[in-house]
Design an enzyme around this catalytic site. Structure first.
Site, mmCIF file in Angstrom:
data_model
loop_
_atom_site.group_PDB
_atom_site.id
_atom_site.type_symbol
_atom_site.label_atom_id
_atom_site.label_comp_id
_atom_site.label_asym_id
_atom_site.label_seq_id
_atom_site.Cartn_x
_atom_site.Cartn_y
_atom_site.Cartn_z
ATOM 1 N N HIS A 1 3.230 9.196 -6.773
ATOM 2 C CA HIS A 1 2.607 7.929 -6.354
ATOM 3 C C HIS A 1 3.533 6.740 -6.618
ATOM 4 C CE1 HIS A 1 -1.566 9.873 -7.237
ATOM 5 N NE2 HIS A 1 -1.317 9.964 -5.946
ATOM 6 N N ASN B 1 4.272 10.313 7.557
ATOM 7 C CA ASN B 1 3.894 11.030 6.333
ATOM 8 C C ASN B 1 3.460 12.430 6.769
ATOM 9 O OD1 ASN B 1 2.796 12.024 4.012
ATOM 10 N ND2 ASN B 1 1.459 10.285 3.625
ATOM 11 N N GLU C 1 1.313 1.998 0.950
ATOM 12 C CA GLU C 1 2.554 2.770 0.841
ATOM 13 C C GLU C 1 3.372 2.699 2.135
ATOM 14 O OE1 GLU C 1 -0.288 5.569 -0.839
ATOM 15 O OE2 GLU C 1 1.410 6.563 -1.781
ATOM 16 N N ARG D 1 7.911 9.404 4.309
ATOM 17 C CA ARG D 1 7.508 9.631 2.933
ATOM 18 C C ARG D 1 8.007 11.029 2.567
ATOM 19 N NH1 ARG D 1 1.941 11.847 0.647
ATOM 20 N NH2 ARG D 1 2.418 11.596 -1.536
ATOM 21 N N ARG E 1 -8.218 18.576 -9.227
ATOM 22 C CA ARG E 1 -7.157 19.003 -10.167
ATOM 23 C C ARG E 1 -7.597 18.743 -11.606
ATOM 24 N NH1 ARG E 1 -2.476 15.609 -7.252
ATOM 25 N NH2 ARG E 1 -3.781 15.540 -5.396
#
Ligand code: AMP
Length: 398
Positions: A180, A7, A384, A91, A241
């Protein structure tokens, strides 16, 4: 088959080496400050010592070389040679509309990932760099790309389109993509297993609540709506965010602060969310502490988050005309019993009953709803990396 999962960020690289026989984690680690100086934390899972030192990493190629050196070393290693690694799974953040599934990486795929750079200018270049670095160090070992956006490609037009002139979609690819996806896919599959039903018979809502948060409506195994949008700024208020806000705020703020769109977007990405509202922290643990000490803005930020999650869940119940199971995952979803309890207080109209004792458990797949609860509520730690490794194995083994 042993699979290296990568990743890659612009100055970091997270990795895991998994043995797919038994899906066992062999080692994991993190390269940081790539392109600045370089630091490697390598954690073998076989009892060998942790390596945690500065290592020169002018580029991602040196970072990958350092990782492979540690994975195969006498002192810190978990395999004898690089040749034991059968494939690498990456990823990749944005696959645009091109990728609805994971793929074996070839020149054409690399070009398509590069085409998506305008949609993810910070992430996709880093992912490309990571793939090239693996190629430079590992040669022809098969590499697979697993996209954050792919799972959401099943959304219907009514969910992914924005009500703006249609040409912005056709010419500039402006639409909801969602992120996601790997996490929502993993936890929804796991939820179906826990519920003992085929996923094709279930309506599920997955709440991935971490530093970035998104919710996904999964109808009969397919993503039909999700809260992140064209970019990961959309939807819920997050650590830093802003989530969904009135777009006119940008022009108003620009006129009144003299800041341009770029500066303001940066503020909406990095200084907003629960950090912006509370002025305390982006970390929910700090907010819990501050709220407990009477900090009203920390409490407000938490209330706003719970309310936004509950509203989104409610809208997805409407979108699917029902729900059988709700899943909490990621840093906050997996660890914060209070957050789960507060959100579920809004959802008693669905016949949800939470078992306070079960809600205290951590780090394991568990039901937190009572036997009588009409809708099942679960906590499922996301994984993940395991999804990336599984996809990589399936693709490489054909
Ligand atoms: P993630 O992005 O999934 O790694 O999640 C990271 C976030 O999880 C952190 O920023 C924290 O806000 C949150 N988190 C982790 N542990 C807890 C906890 N025990 N209580 C509340 N929030 C937590």
């Amino acid at each position: 088959m042993k699979i290296l999962v990568i990743n890659c960020g612009s100055s970091s690289l997270k990795y895991q080496l998994l043995d797919m026989e038994g899906e066992k984690l062999l080692a994991k680690g993190l390269c940081e400050r790539i392109g600045i100086d370089g630091h490697l934390t390598h954690k073998p899972q076989n009892g060998k010592p942790v390596f945690n030192e500065d290592v020169a990493m002018p580029t991602h190629t040196e970072a990958i070389a350092a990782v492979l050196d540690k994975l195969t070393s006498e002192e810190y290693g978990v395999v004898k040679s690089m040749r034991e690694i059968g494939a690498v799974g990456h990823r990749v953040v944005h696959g645009g509309e091109k990728f609805a599934n994971s793929v074996l990486i070839n020149d054409e795929v690399m070009a398509a990932i590069a085409e998506c750079i305008p949609l993810a200018p910070l992430h996709n270049p880093a992912n490309i760099t990571g793939i090239n670095a693996c190629k430079a160090v590992m040669g022809d070992v098969p590499q697979v790309a697993v996209f954050d956006t792919a799972f959401h490609q099943t959304m219907p037009g009514k969910a992914f389109m924005y009500p703006i002139p249609y040409s912005y979609y056709t010419d500039l690819k402006v639409r909801r993509y969602g992120f996601h996806g790997t996490s929502h896919r993993y936890v929804s599959k796991r939820a179906a297993e826990m519920m003992g039903k085929p996923i094709e018979e279930l309506k599920l809502i997955s709440c991935h609540m971490g530093n970035g948060s998104s919710i996904c409506a999964i109808d009969h195994g397919k993503s039909v709506d999700t809260s992140m949008g064209f970019t990961p700024i959309a939807g819920l208020p997050m650590g830093t965010r802003c989530g969904d806000i009135d777009v006119s705020i940008l022009e108003y703020l620009s006129a009144n602060t003299g800041k341009d769109i770029k500066e303001l977007t940066n503020i909406l990405n990095k200084m907003s969310g629960v950090l912006g509202v509370s002025g305390v922290s982006s970390d929910f643990r700090d907010l819990d502490t501050a709220a407990a000490q009477g900090n009203e803005r920390a409490k407000l930020a938490l209330d706003m988050f719970h309310y936004a999650v509950a509203k989104t869940v409610g809208s997805y119940v409407a979108a699917m005309n029902g729900v059988d199971g709700i899943i909490f995952t990621a840093g906050i979803g997996e660890n914060s019993a209070d957050t789960r309890a507060e959100i579920c207080k809004y959802l008693t109209y669905l016949g949800i009953e939470i078992c306070p004792e079960c809600n205290k458990k951590r780090g394991e797949d568990t039901f937190i709803s009572t036997e009588n609860s009409r809708v099942k509520v679960m906590v499922i730690p996301t994984n993940e990396e395991l999804v990336i490794a599984r996809d990589t194995r399936d693709i490489v083994e054909g």
